[in-house]
Design an enzyme around this catalytic site. Structure first.
Site, PDB file in Angstrom:
ATOM      1  N   GLY A 157      40.494  -4.828 -27.281  1.00  0.00           N
ATOM      2  CA  GLY A 157      39.341  -5.722 -27.132  1.00  0.00           C
ATOM      3  C   GLY A 157      39.783  -7.159 -27.378  1.00  0.00           C
ATOM      4  O   GLY A 157      39.059  -7.985 -27.903  1.00  0.00           O
TER       5      GLY A 157
ATOM      6  N   GLN B 220      35.164 -12.211 -28.179  1.00  0.00           N
ATOM      7  CA  GLN B 220      35.014 -13.406 -29.031  1.00  0.00           C
ATOM      8  C   GLN B 220      35.948 -13.322 -30.243  1.00  0.00           C
ATOM      9  O   GLN B 220      36.684 -14.264 -30.538  1.00  0.00           O
ATOM     10  CB  GLN B 220      33.563 -13.506 -29.537  1.00  0.00           C
ATOM     11  CG  GLN B 220      33.351 -14.711 -30.450  1.00  0.00           C
ATOM     12  CD  GLN B 220      32.078 -14.636 -31.302  1.00  0.00           C
ATOM     13  OE1 GLN B 220      31.541 -13.549 -31.548  1.00  0.00           O
ATOM     14  NE2 GLN B 220      31.616 -15.775 -31.742  1.00  0.00           N
ATOM     15  N   LEU B 221      35.931 -12.195 -30.916  1.00  0.00           N
ATOM     16  CA  LEU B 221      36.814 -12.039 -32.097  1.00  0.00           C
ATOM     17  C   LEU B 221      38.246 -11.753 -31.661  1.00  0.00           C
ATOM     18  O   LEU B 221      39.204 -12.297 -32.215  1.00  0.00           O
ATOM     19  CB  LEU B 221      36.287 -10.892 -32.967  1.00  0.00           C
ATOM     20  CG  LEU B 221      37.101 -10.525 -34.200  1.00  0.00           C
ATOM     21  CD1 LEU B 221      37.199 -11.701 -35.150  1.00  0.00           C
ATOM     22  CD2 LEU B 221      36.491  -9.314 -34.892  1.00  0.00           C
TER      23      LEU B 221
ATOM     24  N   ARG C  44      39.969  -5.549 -18.979  1.00  0.00           N
ATOM     25  CA  ARG C  44      40.287  -6.434 -17.841  1.00  0.00           C
ATOM     26  C   ARG C  44      41.084  -7.616 -18.378  1.00  0.00           C
ATOM     27  O   ARG C  44      41.016  -7.924 -19.576  1.00  0.00           O
ATOM     28  CB  ARG C  44      39.003  -6.887 -17.145  1.00  0.00           C
ATOM     29  CG  ARG C  44      38.062  -7.728 -17.960  1.00  0.00           C
ATOM     30  CD  ARG C  44      36.794  -8.035 -17.164  1.00  0.00           C
ATOM     31  NE  ARG C  44      35.986  -6.827 -16.962  1.00  0.00           N
ATOM     32  CZ  ARG C  44      35.151  -6.341 -17.873  1.00  0.00           C
ATOM     33  NH1 ARG C  44      35.021  -6.938 -19.042  1.00  0.00           N
ATOM     34  NH2 ARG C  44      34.451  -5.243 -17.631  1.00  0.00           N
TER      35      ARG C  44
ATOM     36  N   TYR D 275      23.266  -0.931 -31.141  1.00  0.00           N
ATOM     37  CA  TYR D 275      24.501  -1.507 -31.719  1.00  0.00           C
ATOM     38  C   TYR D 275      24.577  -1.186 -33.212  1.00  0.00           C
ATOM     39  O   TYR D 275      25.590  -0.683 -33.693  1.00  0.00           O
ATOM     40  CB  TYR D 275      24.454  -3.007 -31.489  1.00  0.00           C
ATOM     41  CG  TYR D 275      25.552  -3.815 -32.113  1.00  0.00           C
ATOM     42  CD1 TYR D 275      25.269  -4.692 -33.157  1.00  0.00           C
ATOM     43  CD2 TYR D 275      26.858  -3.746 -31.647  1.00  0.00           C
ATOM     44  CE1 TYR D 275      26.270  -5.469 -33.722  1.00  0.00           C
ATOM     45  CE2 TYR D 275      27.864  -4.526 -32.207  1.00  0.00           C
ATOM     46  CZ  TYR D 275      27.562  -5.382 -33.239  1.00  0.00           C
ATOM     47  OH  TYR D 275      28.552  -6.154 -33.805  1.00  0.00           O
TER      48      TYR D 275
ATOM     49  N   ASP E 165      42.978  -5.036 -23.236  1.00  0.00           N
ATOM     50  CA  ASP E 165      41.538  -5.068 -22.919  1.00  0.00           C
ATOM     51  C   ASP E 165      41.321  -4.395 -21.567  1.00  0.00           C
ATOM     52  O   ASP E 165      42.267  -4.157 -20.814  1.00  0.00           O
ATOM     53  CB  ASP E 165      41.005  -6.520 -22.914  1.00  0.00           C
ATOM     54  CG  ASP E 165      39.524  -6.575 -23.320  1.00  0.00           C
ATOM     55  OD1 ASP E 165      39.173  -7.372 -24.203  1.00  0.00           O
ATOM     56  OD2 ASP E 165      38.735  -5.756 -22.774  1.00  0.00           O
TER      57      ASP E 165
ATOM     58  N   ASP F 225      41.348   0.756 -21.072  1.00  0.00           N
ATOM     59  CA  ASP F 225      39.959   1.134 -21.313  1.00  0.00           C
ATOM     60  C   ASP F 225      40.019   2.116 -22.473  1.00  0.00           C
ATOM     61  O   ASP F 225      40.592   3.207 -22.328  1.00  0.00           O
ATOM     62  CB  ASP F 225      39.383   1.821 -20.057  1.00  0.00           C
ATOM     63  CG  ASP F 225      37.961   2.344 -20.312  1.00  0.00           C
ATOM     64  OD1 ASP F 225      37.269   2.695 -19.342  1.00  0.00           O
ATOM     65  OD2 ASP F 225      37.546   2.400 -21.504  1.00  0.00           O
TER      66      ASP F 225
HETATM   67  C1  VAH Z   1      25.695  -9.724 -32.431  1.00  0.00           C
HETATM   68  N1  VAH Z   1      27.420 -11.360 -33.021  1.00  0.00           N
HETATM   69  O1  VAH Z   1      24.896 -10.643 -32.451  1.00  0.00           O
HETATM   70  C2  VAH Z   1      27.046  -9.948 -33.121  1.00  0.00           C
HETATM   71  C3  VAH Z   1      26.966  -9.618 -34.585  1.00  0.00           C
HETATM   72  C4  VAH Z   1      25.645  -9.880 -36.683  1.00  0.00           C
HETATM   73  C5  VAH Z   1      25.721 -10.160 -35.237  1.00  0.00           C
HETATM   74  O2  VAH Z   1      27.084  -8.269 -34.800  1.00  0.00           O
HETATM   75  O3  VAH Z   1      25.459  -8.658 -31.919  1.00  0.00           O
END
Ligand code: VAH
Length: 315
Positions: A6, A10-11, A34, A141, A32, A51
């Site tokens: 990954g 961003q990270l 792509r 998430y 990653d 992947d």
């Molecule tokens: C998001 N930047 O917004 C991530 C993070 C705490 C937020 O997990 O999904």
């Protein structure tokens, strides 16, 4: 070698750069699904297409590189995951399990996997949220991150795998554009301010969220991974905090540097996600166990972000 899965996220972009500064660049393999948009960004060392749901490909890379550390960062973030729940669960969960199983099979010495304040839910105490507390996440998430934390603890207990994790707050950096995160308004707002444009914020002005500047997140990650194993008492995931602010507060901080900057508010579906998360985090366990201490507050982050975003883009 170190493998970053990954690496284009961003990270991932920033952690790959930090790892390549710490180790020999050619020993940090970026992977990653792509290639990076701008080939320059990860040019400093090897890149592999991967992947993480393709377990055979992941096994090939682990056999080829025999990594001493695997950083598994690939996932769908909060807002994106709500739009595609079944794929989000599959990527976030099966991807992690592929990494954990192969790490055990090939005796990978250390694994890192990010969790998030998204593991907390609407009935979690919102101020100074404790390390151990009520956790009823109501986003896909958050559900996947909470389950992932429990799997990490299980693999540590059952297989002795040295897997470590941090519950990141919203992360803000200048090296990548805003993504599918609910906290990404705080990245976009700086880009708009530097471009001389006004900003329309998708959260209400008084929505306080825990946030952290990317350099602090990188420091925390590397400090955690280099702490002696007997210092690591939490094998689900450590609470990690730095600051909390609202859109109104970050706007005021930017207006200190760019007086004419204007923000309007048009809350959308992401408001409900933000409202389910804590306003501030108690990270005393991380401070006690492995010496965590943040460096950047809102004013310092704002100065640094605006300075870097004003620099002409390297051609
Ligand atoms: C998001 N930047 O917004 C991530 C993070 C705490 C937020 O997990 O999904």
């Amino acid at each position: 070698t170190v493998l970053v899965i990954g690496a284009c996220g961003q990270l991932g972009l920033e952690l790959t750069a930090a790892l390549r500064q710490r180790y020999q660049p050619q020993n940090v393999v970026a992977a990653d699904v792509r290639p990076p948009k701008n080939p320059e960004t990860l040019a400093g060392g090897p890149f592999e297409l991967l992947d993480v749901l393709d377990k055979d490909r992941l096994e090939d890379l682990i056999r080829q590189y025999r990594p001493v550390q695997v950083y598994h960062l690939a996932a769908l973030l909060s807002a994106t995951a709500e739009k595609d729940p079944m794929f989000a669960w599959k990527l976030n969960m099966d991807g992690l399990l592929n990494v954990l199983n192969l790490a055990v099979q090939y005796r990978v010495p250390q694994v890192y996997w990010p969790s998030s304040i998204a593991v907390f839910g609407p009935d979690t105490p919102r101020e100074h949220t404790p390390q151990t507390t009520v956790m009823n996440p109501n986003t896909v998430y958050g559900i996947s991150k909470l389950a992932g934390e429990q799997w990490c603890e299980w693999y540590h207990r059952h297989h002795g795998l040295d897997v470590r994790s941090l519950r990141y707050p919203g992360l803000i950096g200048y090296k990548s554009l805003p993504g599918g995160g609910t906290t990404d308004y705080a990245v976009d707002i700086y880009h708009k301010a530097v471009a001389g444009e006004n900003f329309e914020c998708f959260l209400k002005a008084d929505t306080y969220l825990p946030m952290m500047y990317m350099p602090d997140a990188l420091k925390a990650t590397l400090d955690l991974m280099h702490a002696p194993a007997d210092r690591i008492k939490v094998r689900t995931s450590y609470n990690l905090g730095a600051m909390s602010f609202s859109p109104a507060k970050i706007t005021a901080a930017i207006q200190q540097e760019i007086p004419g900057f204007q923000v309007s508010y048009a809350p959308d579906g992401r408001q409900a996600i933000a409202d389910s998360w804590p306003a501030s985090i108690d990270d005393s366990a991380a401070r006690a166990d492995w010496g965590w201490a943040p460096e950047f507050d809102l004013a310092k982050m704002t100065q640094d972000m605006l300075t870097h975003l004003k620099e002409p883009v390297v051609a």
